[in-house]
Scaffold this active site. Structure first.
Site, PDB file in Angstrom:
ATOM      1  N   LYS A 158       1.085  -1.355  -0.337  1.00 43.80           N
ATOM      2  CA  LYS A 158       0.303   0.341   0.252  1.00 43.80           C
ATOM      3  C   LYS A 158       0.979   1.618  -0.068  1.00 43.80           C
ATOM      4  O   LYS A 158       1.002   1.970  -0.786  1.00 43.80           O
ATOM      5  CB  LYS A 158      -1.386  -0.199   1.277  1.00 43.80           C
ATOM      6  CG  LYS A 158      -0.289  -0.032   2.525  1.00 43.80           C
ATOM      7  CD  LYS A 158      -1.369   0.400   3.684  1.00 43.80           C
ATOM      8  CE  LYS A 158      -0.339  -0.221   5.155  1.00 43.80           C
ATOM      9  NZ  LYS A 158       0.007   1.334   5.256  1.00 43.80           N
ATOM     10  N   THR A 159       1.722   1.979   0.810  1.00 41.07           N
ATOM     11  CA  THR A 159       2.780   2.641   0.966  1.00 41.07           C
ATOM     12  C   THR A 159       3.829   2.931  -0.462  1.00 41.07           C
ATOM     13  O   THR A 159       3.156   3.987  -1.105  1.00 41.07           O
ATOM     14  CB  THR A 159       4.076   2.581   1.852  1.00 41.07           C
ATOM     15  OG1 THR A 159       3.517   2.484   3.179  1.00 41.07           O
ATOM     16  CG2 THR A 159       4.894   3.499   1.760  1.00 41.07           C
ATOM     17  N   ARG A 161       1.902  -9.954  10.459  1.00 35.08           N
ATOM     18  CA  ARG A 161       3.327  -9.632  11.020  1.00 35.08           C
ATOM     19  C   ARG A 161       3.850 -10.491  10.833  1.00 35.08           C
ATOM     20  O   ARG A 161       5.579  -9.933  10.228  1.00 35.08           O
ATOM     21  CB  ARG A 161       3.546  -9.034  12.186  1.00 35.08           C
ATOM     22  CG  ARG A 161       2.213  -8.253  12.496  1.00 35.08           C
ATOM     23  CD  ARG A 161       2.534  -6.342  11.958  1.00 35.08           C
ATOM     24  NE  ARG A 161       0.582  -6.905  10.950  1.00 35.08           N
ATOM     25  CZ  ARG A 161       0.753  -6.707  10.049  1.00 35.08           C
ATOM     26  NH1 ARG A 161       1.377  -5.185   9.289  1.00 35.08           N
ATOM     27  NH2 ARG A 161      -0.503  -6.127   9.135  1.00 35.08           N
TER      28      ARG A 161
END
Length: 751
Positions: free
Chosen positions: A32-33, A598
């Site tokens: 997404k970044t 994560r």
């Protein structure tokens, strides 16, 4: 540089989106970044937008800084204008420093952090002589913040939230706001609310901001609250070029006011919006994605995504049941030591639902000499000595800041005791003026001793000197002068042990350096104070830390090679306060999903039926978390939740436990070892060919066969059990110990 070259088809579709609203549903680890950064670069490179017309907002300073660096890497530096990439709060500070005078504040307002807010509430309670046990400051602030995040003013608090203490809370809410206003200060929630107020009430400001920020990008949109939503609506009202990226499955901040409806209702709020899904994951193994996806699929409030990856399928997830919280920590420490030995560059994390679980892990890791960091411990800007000196600066630049002034008035001790301070605050309260004004008016107060009057006069003269110098010198220079003038180093040396004083002095020196560096970057003293106030605990996380301990909430946005998700019990995860309401339980499930995703390579899930709660052993054994029961059994080893058998092996170096359940044991599993001693005998039998299965010879994998794994080295197959269309292999590796792998993906080489 070709901005689109490194993007997959869906990422490219998002980056090339033209004008108008767009929602990018970005699954965990889907880049997404990257999409936000490349879209900013794409808009600038293609001439679709001038840099100064682009605003990108995210939630942490660290994320904002990463975005800025990546945009510079794509476009290069040296442009005359830059896009504004900031957190919501720092963007609002930027607007308010320019416009807040319109609503009666001065531009040099202070920003109160959590500690300042708590001091203010405690001060109000003390002045009104209310027992703190009956009205805990933390709870009061939590309820005030909840009200602010839902745009509920103090005047209607009791009506909106009727309860036995509603009237008292409304009174404290009103007093708290009044004291903030008198101190020319805002708390974090006010930064958003006052920005909304200015944009709504002054069309000329709103029009200027809409022209200034024609393209708006929002990261982590699922975590926005109502005031942030209102800011976005007001800014985007004219051009509607709103590009938001988020994942409803990672909406985990309801307790901070986040509203999942913002992302679920995006198409209604922005008609004609384009929806783009990012489902390719670049972080985790497919097994981890399948496990996490199976858990979150039980939620109903979601748009739905199916994550996939080109990464290897990887190891099955390991579930471990211990007989106590201490043995849970010891077992995890043993696994960490093994993982660090196998992968010296690996980064590992122990995640837990609440901070209370960290103590055992800290104790055991220290005992075994494993270095670690604890996220959520005191960050740099929250250390006592740093906050003291920041309070000096705040008092110099905003003398009306009561909390800052009262913090420094007798630090170091200068003869202004508690009685004098109480008289000052009482005078300020009675007259409705800031403490600094009451200080001036109290210099001749006959109720004070001559000694107290002289001490106040000296402090008042010194403070006026700092206020005058603040106009002409940098924050670093003023800070350096204050430290020398008040003898702050000497106070630390006299009060603390030699080592503690040295550590605190090092922090003081680091703060001075940070202030000077801020000035060298062209920032004002207020910019420096704003940065310190808006710093979060995650901004302090060392990216190179090998082992990190943190809550699942704090782990959002991070990734680790190996993750231990600990405390997977009913009442703990999901938390007992969230089990009854459907929407709360779904948020707990999303939190579990965040914790699982994560992990890059390996995920461990641990629990114990016997954990001390509130300092006492629980009378009844805890049940395993319902989330464990939602995990596909074929993807997890050790998931014997109903009838576990546990044996403590006294020969184990770490006191680790070996677990076998009655369920799931295969026919050739009957002689499996239950301790290290039995394991040695078992391996000897396999190696001597006495076991019933073949010891090798053919290409088909069999129990007892020696094999080699690319990562784990040589091992011996202990069992082979059919699972669907594949086989689950339990293998003892000489380097890595016992592992469970799926035969179809393990890529084993028979020896």
């Amino acid at each position: 540089m070709d901005i689109l070259a490194s993007l997959n088809p869906q990422q490219r579709l998002a980056v090339e989106h033209g004008r108008g609203p767009a929602l990018v549903l970005a699954g965990a680890g889907s880049g997404k970044t990257r999409v936000i950064v490349h879209r900013i670069a794409y808009l600038i490179r293609n001439g679709a937008a001038r840099p100064e017309h682009i605003l990108a907002v995210t939630f942490t300073n660290k994320a904002a800084q990463e975005m800025r660096e990546r945009v510079h890497a794509l476009l290069g530096r040296g442009r005359t204008a830059e896009p504004l990439i900031a957190t919501f709060h720092s963007f609002c500070v930027r607007v308010l420093r320019r416009e807040i005078h319109r609503i009666g504040y001065k531009r040099d307002f202070s920003i109160y952090d959590t500690d300042d807010q708590r001091r203010l509430i405690k001060q109000i309670l003390e002045e009104e002589r209310r027992p703190e046990k009956e009205t805990a400051p933390r709870e009061i602030l939590g309820r005030i913040s909840f009200a602010k995040n839902h745009n509920i003013p103090a005047a209607v608090f009791a009506h909106r939230f009727p309860s036995a203490d509603a009237d008292l809370l409304q009174h404290l809410y009103t007093a708290y706001n009044d004291r903030l206003r008198r101190a020319n200060a805002l708390d974090f929630d006010d930064l958003l609310l006052k920005t909304v107020d200015v944009l709504e009430r002054f069309p000329e400001v709103r029009d200027r901001c809409q022209e200034e920020y024609r393209f708006i990008l929002v990261d982590e949109y699922q975590d926005t609250n109502r005031p942030q939503y209102d800011v976005l609506q007001l800014l985007a009202g004219k051009h509607q070029n709103v590009f938001v990226v988020g994942d409803e499955d990672q909406s985990i901040y309801k307790f901070r006011g986040a509203n999942i409806r913002n992302i679920l209702n995006f198409e209604k709020d922005f008609p004609g919006a384009r929806i783009i899904k990012l489902e390719q994951n670049y972080r985790s193994t497919q097994t981890i994605l399948d496990v996490a996806g199976a858990v979150v699929a039980n939620n109903t409030e979601r748009k739905g995504k199916t994550l996939w990856t080109d990464n290897a399928r990887g190891d099955v997830v390991t579930c471990y049941r211990s007989h106590s919280a201490r043995s849970e920590a010891e077992w995890i420490a043993a696994q960490i030591r093994t993982a660090l030995r196998e992968g010296p560059d690996s980064r590992l994390a122990i995640l837990y639902r609440t901070n209370a679980l960290s103590r055992n892990f800290e104790d055991v890791l220290m005992q075994y000499g494993i270095p670690f960091v604890v996220v959520g411990s005191v960050g740099f800007f929250n250390r006592m000595e740093v906050k003291d000196l920041l309070a000096y600066l705040r008092a110099a630049y905003n003398p009306e800041d009561d909390i800052a002034l009262l913090r420094i008035i007798n630090t170091p001790p200068r003869g202004i005791g508690g009685t004098t301070t109480e008289l000052l605050t009482r005078n300020a309260l009675d007259k409705g003026v800031p403490v600094c004004q009451a200080l001036r008016e109290s210099l001749q107060d006959t109720r004070l001793s001559v000694r107290a009057q002289r001490a106040l006069a000296r402090f008042h003269e010194t403070l006026d000197g700092w206020i005058a110098k603040a106009r002409d010198v940098s924050a670093g220079a003023l800070l350096e002068e204050i430290i020398a003038q008040v003898g702050y180093h000497e106070m630390l040396k006299q009060r603390d042990s030699a080592q503690e004083a040295a550590d605190r002095i090092a922090n003081v020196d680091e703060l001075v350096r940070a202030a000077y560096e801020s000035g060298e970057r062209g920032e004002s003293a207020l910019d420096f104070l704003d940065r310190a106030s808006l710093s979060s605990e995650l901004d302090q996380l060392d990216a190179n830390a090998r082992v990190a301990l943190l809550t699942v909430h704090s782990a959002k946005g991070l990734e680790f090679d190996v993750v231990f998700l600990a405390g997977m019990e009913e009442g703990l995860f999901p938390h007992f306060q969230s089990r009854d309401a459907k929407e709360d339980l779904e948020e707990e499930r999303r939190l579990c999903y965040v914790g699982m995703t994560r992990a890059r390579r390996k995920l461990f899930l641990t629990w114990t039926p016997h954990r001390r709660r509130f300092g006492q052993d629980s009378e009844t054994a805890a049940l395993p978390s319902r989330f464990l029961k939602e995990v596909p059994a074929e993807l997890v080893e050790g998931l014997e939740l109903e009838t576990p058998y546990t044996m403590m092996d006294k020969e184990s170096e770490y006191g680790q436990e070996w677990h076998y359940g009655k369920a799931g044991r295969s026919a050739d599993d009957t002689e499996q070892p239950r301790s290290l001693a039995e394991l040695r005998t078992y391996l000897a039998k396999l190696q001597s060919g006495k076991h019933g299965a073949a010891a090798g010879g053919g290409r088909q994998l069999k129990t007892g066969m020696r094999v080699r794994h690319a990562q784990f080295g040589e091992g011996i197959i202990l069992s082979r059990e059919r699972t669907g269309n594949d086989y689950k292999l339990t293998i003892f590796f000489s380097l890595a110990g016992r592992k469970t792998l799926m035969e179809g993906y393990a890529k084993l080489q028979p020896l």
